[in-house]
Design an enzyme around this catalytic site. Sequence first.
Site, PDB file in Angstrom:
ATOM      1  N   ILE A 182       0.885  -1.177  -0.111  1.00 33.08           N
ATOM      2  CA  ILE A 182      -0.085  -0.165   0.123  1.00 33.08           C
ATOM      3  C   ILE A 182       0.962   1.210  -0.069  1.00 33.08           C
ATOM      4  O   ILE A 182       1.553   1.317   0.759  1.00 33.08           O
ATOM      5  CB  ILE A 182      -0.849  -0.170   1.158  1.00 33.08           C
ATOM      6  N   ASP A 183       0.782   1.830  -1.100  1.00 34.23           N
ATOM      7  CA  ASP A 183       1.885   3.004  -1.109  1.00 34.23           C
ATOM      8  C   ASP A 183       1.006   4.210  -1.469  1.00 34.23           C
ATOM      9  O   ASP A 183       0.387   4.873  -2.448  1.00 34.23           O
ATOM     10  CB  ASP A 183       2.574   2.709  -2.281  1.00 34.23           C
TER      11      ASP A 183
END
Length: 308
Positions: A182-183
């Site tokens: 998750i960026d």
Amino acid sequence: MAIYLDVIWFLNFCIDLFLLLLTGLVLKRKLVKWRMITGAMVASSVIFLVLTPLSTLYYHPMFKMLFSIVIVVTSFGFKRFSYFIQNLLTFYFVSFICGGGLIALHYFFNNEMVILNGVVTTKSTGFGTPISWVLLIVGFPLIWIFSKKRLEQIEVRKIKYDEIVHVDLFINEHYLPIKGLIDSGNQLQDPITRKPVMIIDMSHLQDKFPKNMVHLAKNPEMIGDPNFPIGKEWEEKLSIIPYRGVGQVNQFIIGIKPNKVMITDESGEELDCSNAIVGLNFTNLSSEGDFQCILHPQMLIQGKKRLA
């Protein structure tokens, strides 16, 4: 003074429907149209109670609580107690937000209250005051949209970035169980549908795709070339995603609409995040091989929880 009950009822029906929809969207519930409409009709039916001998019940706190329970159960059903409590408290929460916003706007713009001989009086008709109607018809949708956006922003801040999650990716007959990061830096969206784009590392996953799709991902300028057929089942899912990295000129990657994307976090909670685009990228995303895709944070916000 004449009271136009049908107009007042319809206005309350619309407001109640919007509140129930916002409650469902905040909790990512599966919205059933007939339940939403029935719940709004039940909620707005309280207007008729005021004109009956039972009107005193309308002002009793216990009746209001029981009535709201009926509204929530009608709109979302009763699967388990914790599910019901979440629905009820969130319904109260969004009602307070939207109702408080309308009250604030009403007092800000209200100019129909005058003082005559030391007595406060108001001007009104059976249809309600013009300022009230403008606030309800225009102000309520604006407050509804504003509240929805603010709640989404709160949820974005709650997302634990740099967390690696399990991703089950389904594209046509292909199934890819991969790890995803998750960026918050990934803000890539499809320019037409505005769907969030998740990036997968084709350098590690190219053996999971047909050879012609791998070749197309390496040469996106060949999309639409009649001399390079890729099959109708793939062609219907293709899109071109423009992007620009730091210090780079505009580039393109091939995007594919997946059949399904399921994300499972560390707590074991599953989210259906199928409303996304899969970007095919040949850049090595993780030198250690810890993950094979980068997820757009909007996917987790829009994702639907899978109930046990």
